[in-house]
Design a protein around this motif. Structure first.
Motif, PDB file in Angstrom:
ATOM      1  N   GLN A  43       0.843  -1.198   0.000  1.00 50.92           N
ATOM      2  CA  GLN A  43       0.000   0.000   0.000  1.00 50.92           C
ATOM      3  C   GLN A  43       0.872   1.238   0.000  1.00 50.92           C
ATOM      4  OE1 GLN A  43      -2.819  -0.129   3.249  1.00 50.92           O
ATOM      5  NE2 GLN A  43      -3.223  -2.286   2.905  1.00 50.92           N
ATOM      6  N   ASP A  44       0.804   1.990  -1.069  1.00 53.06           N
ATOM      7  CA  ASP A  44       1.465   3.295  -1.173  1.00 53.06           C
ATOM      8  C   ASP A  44       2.948   3.243  -0.771  1.00 53.06           C
ATOM      9  OD1 ASP A  44       1.470   5.965  -1.808  1.00 53.06           O
ATOM     10  OD2 ASP A  44       0.974   6.615   0.223  1.00 53.06           O
ATOM     11  N   LEU A  45       3.667   2.363  -1.437  1.00 54.86           N
ATOM     12  CA  LEU A  45       5.097   2.182  -1.132  1.00 54.86           C
ATOM     13  C   LEU A  45       5.942   3.183  -1.926  1.00 54.86           C
ATOM     14  CD1 LEU A  45       7.270   0.284   0.213  1.00 54.86           C
ATOM     15  CD2 LEU A  45       7.284  -0.963  -1.949  1.00 54.86           C
ATOM     16  N   HIS A  46       6.863   3.830  -1.225  1.00 57.34           N
ATOM     17  CA  HIS A  46       7.786   4.768  -1.871  1.00 57.34           C
ATOM     18  C   HIS A  46       9.206   4.425  -1.447  1.00 57.34           C
ATOM     19  CE1 HIS A  46       4.856   8.005  -3.011  1.00 57.34           C
ATOM     20  NE2 HIS A  46       4.132   7.356  -2.105  1.00 57.34           N
ATOM     21  N   PHE A  47      10.128   4.360  -2.372  1.00 60.50           N
ATOM     22  CA  PHE A  47      11.559   4.381  -2.043  1.00 60.50           C
ATOM     23  C   PHE A  47      12.344   4.643  -3.319  1.00 60.50           C
ATOM     24  CE2 PHE A  47      13.059   0.311  -3.739  1.00 60.50           C
ATOM     25  CZ  PHE A  47      11.954  -0.530  -3.682  1.00 60.50           C
ATOM     26  N   SER A  48      13.583   5.093  -3.145  1.00 63.91           N
ATOM     27  CA  SER A  48      14.416   5.267  -4.335  1.00 63.91           C
ATOM     28  C   SER A  48      15.837   4.834  -4.017  1.00 63.91           C
ATOM     29  CB  SER A  48      14.367   6.712  -4.829  1.00 63.91           C
ATOM     30  OG  SER A  48      14.869   7.561  -3.853  1.00 63.91           O
ATOM     31  N   LEU A  49      16.547   4.412  -5.058  1.00 62.33           N
ATOM     32  CA  LEU A  49      17.890   3.869  -4.883  1.00 62.33           C
ATOM     33  C   LEU A  49      18.823   4.381  -5.963  1.00 62.33           C
ATOM     34  CD1 LEU A  49      17.057   0.101  -4.240  1.00 62.33           C
ATOM     35  CD2 LEU A  49      17.942   1.722  -2.586  1.00 62.33           C
ATOM     36  N   GLU A  50      20.041   4.727  -5.551  1.00 58.03           N
ATOM     37  CA  GLU A  50      21.079   5.122  -6.509  1.00 58.03           C
ATOM     38  C   GLU A  50      21.888   3.888  -6.884  1.00 58.03           C
ATOM     39  OE1 GLU A  50      21.220   8.042  -7.742  1.00 58.03           O
ATOM     40  OE2 GLU A  50      19.714   8.908  -6.412  1.00 58.03           O
ATOM     41  N   GLU A  51      22.783   4.053  -7.862  1.00 56.33           N
ATOM     42  CA  GLU A  51      23.672   2.957  -8.272  1.00 56.33           C
ATOM     43  C   GLU A  51      24.460   2.428  -7.066  1.00 56.33           C
ATOM     44  OE1 GLU A  51      26.963   3.325 -11.388  1.00 56.33           O
ATOM     45  OE2 GLU A  51      25.096   3.525 -12.503  1.00 56.33           O
ATOM     46  N   SER A  52      24.706   1.143  -7.032  1.00 55.15           N
ATOM     47  CA  SER A  52      25.474   0.478  -5.972  1.00 55.15           C
ATOM     48  C   SER A  52      24.747   0.429  -4.620  1.00 55.15           C
ATOM     49  CB  SER A  52      26.835   1.125  -5.726  1.00 55.15           C
ATOM     50  OG  SER A  52      27.671   0.900  -6.805  1.00 55.15           O
ATOM     51  N   ALA A  53      23.534   0.968  -4.560  1.00 57.42           N
ATOM     52  CA  ALA A  53      22.818   0.936  -3.286  1.00 57.42           C
ATOM     53  C   ALA A  53      22.159  -0.424  -3.110  1.00 57.42           C
ATOM     54  CB  ALA A  53      21.750   2.018  -3.273  1.00 57.42           C
ATOM     55  N   SER A  54      21.810  -0.721  -1.879  1.00 55.98           N
ATOM     56  CA  SER A  54      21.114  -1.992  -1.675  1.00 55.98           C
ATOM     57  C   SER A  54      20.167  -1.878  -0.493  1.00 55.98           C
ATOM     58  CB  SER A  54      22.117  -3.114  -1.432  1.00 55.98           C
ATOM     59  OG  SER A  54      22.878  -2.796  -0.311  1.00 55.98           O
ATOM     60  N   ILE A  55      19.016  -2.500  -0.632  1.00 58.41           N
ATOM     61  CA  ILE A  55      18.109  -2.541   0.525  1.00 58.41           C
ATOM     62  C   ILE A  55      17.633  -3.963   0.771  1.00 58.41           C
ATOM     63  CG2 ILE A  55      17.209  -0.169   0.492  1.00 58.41           C
ATOM     64  CD1 ILE A  55      14.653  -1.329  -0.748  1.00 58.41           C
ATOM     65  N   GLY A  56      17.400  -4.226   2.047  1.00 57.15           N
ATOM     66  CA  GLY A  56      16.802  -5.486   2.441  1.00 57.15           C
ATOM     67  C   GLY A  56      15.350  -5.197   2.795  1.00 57.15           C
ATOM     68  N   ALA A  60      25.046  -7.985   6.155  1.00 54.11           N
ATOM     69  CA  ALA A  60      26.346  -8.030   5.474  1.00 54.11           C
ATOM     70  C   ALA A  60      26.242  -7.418   4.076  1.00 54.11           C
ATOM     71  CB  ALA A  60      26.836  -9.469   5.381  1.00 54.11           C
ATOM     72  N   ILE A  61      25.041  -7.377   3.520  1.00 53.25           N
ATOM     73  CA  ILE A  61      24.890  -6.980   2.115  1.00 53.25           C
ATOM     74  C   ILE A  61      24.257  -5.597   1.943  1.00 53.25           C
ATOM     75  CG2 ILE A  61      23.728  -7.604  -0.064  1.00 53.25           C
ATOM     76  CD1 ILE A  61      23.989 -10.556   0.929  1.00 53.25           C
ATOM     77  N   VAL A  62      23.258  -5.294   2.768  1.00 52.51           N
ATOM     78  CA  VAL A  62      22.448  -4.112   2.451  1.00 52.51           C
ATOM     79  C   VAL A  62      22.881  -2.857   3.213  1.00 52.51           C
ATOM     80  CG1 VAL A  62      20.503  -5.651   1.974  1.00 52.51           C
ATOM     81  CG2 VAL A  62      20.604  -4.456   4.169  1.00 52.51           C
ATOM     82  N   ASP A  63      22.521  -1.701   2.647  1.00 47.84           N
ATOM     83  CA  ASP A  63      22.807  -0.416   3.307  1.00 47.84           C
ATOM     84  C   ASP A  63      21.619   0.016   4.163  1.00 47.84           C
ATOM     85  OD1 ASP A  63      25.019  -0.273   1.522  1.00 47.84           O
ATOM     86  OD2 ASP A  63      23.685   0.559  -0.011  1.00 47.84           O
ATOM     87  N   HIS A  64      20.418  -0.339   3.714  1.00 45.77           N
ATOM     88  CA  HIS A  64      19.204   0.097   4.411  1.00 45.77           C
ATOM     89  C   HIS A  64      18.212  -1.056   4.488  1.00 45.77           C
ATOM     90  CE1 HIS A  64      20.448   4.243   4.126  1.00 45.77           C
ATOM     91  NE2 HIS A  64      20.701   4.053   2.841  1.00 45.77           N
ATOM     92  N   VAL A  65      17.337  -0.969   5.459  1.00 50.32           N
ATOM     93  CA  VAL A  65      16.293  -1.994   5.571  1.00 50.32           C
ATOM     94  C   VAL A  65      14.925  -1.322   5.439  1.00 50.32           C
ATOM     95  CG1 VAL A  65      15.233  -3.723   7.082  1.00 50.32           C
ATOM     96  CG2 VAL A  65      17.717  -3.463   7.046  1.00 50.32           C
ATOM     97  N   LEU A  66      14.104  -1.889   4.581  1.00 43.09           N
ATOM     98  CA  LEU A  66      12.719  -1.447   4.464  1.00 43.09           C
ATOM     99  C   LEU A  66      11.924  -2.431   5.314  1.00 43.09           C
ATOM    100  CD1 LEU A  66      10.608   0.262   2.903  1.00 43.09           C
ATOM    101  CD2 LEU A  66      10.686  -1.476   1.121  1.00 43.09           C
ATOM    102  N   ASP A  67      11.485  -1.950   6.492  1.00 44.67           N
ATOM    103  CA  ASP A  67      10.843  -2.858   7.439  1.00 44.67           C
ATOM    104  C   ASP A  67       9.330  -2.742   7.313  1.00 44.67           C
ATOM    105  OD1 ASP A  67      10.121  -4.482   9.511  1.00 44.67           O
ATOM    106  OD2 ASP A  67      11.492  -3.592  10.971  1.00 44.67           O
ATOM    107  N   LEU A  68       8.686  -3.839   6.932  1.00 43.38           N
ATOM    108  CA  LEU A  68       7.235  -3.818   6.721  1.00 43.38           C
ATOM    109  C   LEU A  68       6.453  -4.234   7.968  1.00 43.38           C
ATOM    110  CD1 LEU A  68       7.118  -5.561   3.203  1.00 43.38           C
ATOM    111  CD2 LEU A  68       7.279  -3.127   3.692  1.00 43.38           C
ATOM    112  N   THR A  69       7.174  -4.442   9.072  1.00 43.57           N
ATOM    113  CA  THR A  69       6.486  -4.774  10.316  1.00 43.57           C
ATOM    114  C   THR A  69       5.522  -3.626  10.629  1.00 43.57           C
ATOM    115  OG1 THR A  69       8.499  -5.827  11.061  1.00 43.57           O
ATOM    116  CG2 THR A  69       6.861  -5.345  12.758  1.00 43.57           C
TER     117      THR A  69
END
Ligand SMILES: Nc1ncnc2c1ncn2[C@@H]1O[C@H](COP(=O)(O)OP(=O)(O)OP(=O)(O)O)[C@@H](O)[C@H]1O
Length: 228
Positions: free
Chosen positions: A23-36, A213-222
């Motif tokens: 529902q109404d999800l927003h995020f943006s990522l630059e090159e080499s970025a990573s999110i979990g 170990a891999i991601v820079d940010h976490v998108l937590d859906l809890t």
């Protein structure tokens, strides 16, 4: 490189009822970025990956991706032809399960992923051997059909199929769930190499240690985390 704006996904289930895990999800990522993407079972983690991969068509919103082939393209609305091309050359999705192709060897399944780019099967096989070796698949398995491989072996073949392409945008759905610690380390090492080379990674991970170990940010859906 990726801008997700107002993304929604609704499923129609029985008796005219619907569920809307995204529902109404927003995020943006630059090159080499990573999110979990984290959150309880059923919170929509895999559905987000599937919308980005266009396995699922989103109900609303846009997924702007700065592609090599077409420049900025809205993956939510791109044509089937564009999506197929983008998946062939720059977008890859690693699910937990390997869909085996009957009577094709493990080596050729992996090499076949880059054949469209280099059009030379021998050269593709050389790269496939390299990635299979790095993922710890024993040489004696390379000429076999993966239908009878173990869960962990299948999972690594699945990873090899995606990683050999060095995609610009890599979607991972629990890519290490069936792997032991030493195999996980190999996978993390490879993923970090790709990230350093510019690959954007969006992943759902089986355990927090691998994810961190891999991601820079976490998108937590809890629910409590999402409302903060
Ligand atoms: N194709 C589909 N048709 C109907 N409902 C679906 C479909 N795919 C997912 N759902 C529903 O959407 C919700 C989110 O599912 P999703 O698989 O995205 O969750 P998840 O967070 O990845 O869960 P898990 O951690 O258990 O894998 C669930 O309630 C699921 O039943």
């Amino acid at each position: 490189m990726l801008k997700v704006e107002g993304l929604c996904k609704r499923f129609s289930i029985n008796n005219g009822k619907t569920i809307e895990p995204i529902q109404d999800l927003h995020f943006s990522l630059e090159e080499s970025a990573s999110i979990g993407i984290a959150g309880p079972s059923g919170s929509g983690k895999s559905s987000i990956l599937k919308c980005l991969h266009r396995t699922y068509l989103s109900t609303q919103g846009s997924i702007w991706y700065d592609s090599m082939l077409y420049g900025w393209v809205n993956l939510a609305e791109a044509s089937e032809r564009q999506i197929i091309k983008i998946r062939t050359y720059e977008l890859s999705y690693v699910s937990q399960f390997l869909r085996v192709i009957p009577r094709v060897s493990c080596l050729d399944i992996v090499a076949g992923e880059i054949y469209p780019m280099i059009e030379n099967m021998e050269a593709a096989r050389i790269q496939a051997k390299d990635i299979l070796q790095r993922l710890g698949i024993p040489e004696k398995l390379w000429s076999l059909y993966p239908a009878t491989f173990s869960g962990g072996e299948k999972q690594r073949i699945n990873l090899a199929k995606s990683l050999i392409k060095k995609p610009r945008l890599l979607l991972l759905d629990e890519p290490t769930a069936s792997l032991d610690e030493s195999m996980k380390e190999k996978v993390v090492e490879l993923l970090l190499e790709m990230k350093n080379e510019g690959t954007v990674i969006i992943g759902v991970f089986h355990d927090w240690e691998t994810m961190n170990a891999i991601v820079d940010h976490v998108l937590d859906l809890t629910p409590s985390a999402a409302s903060q």
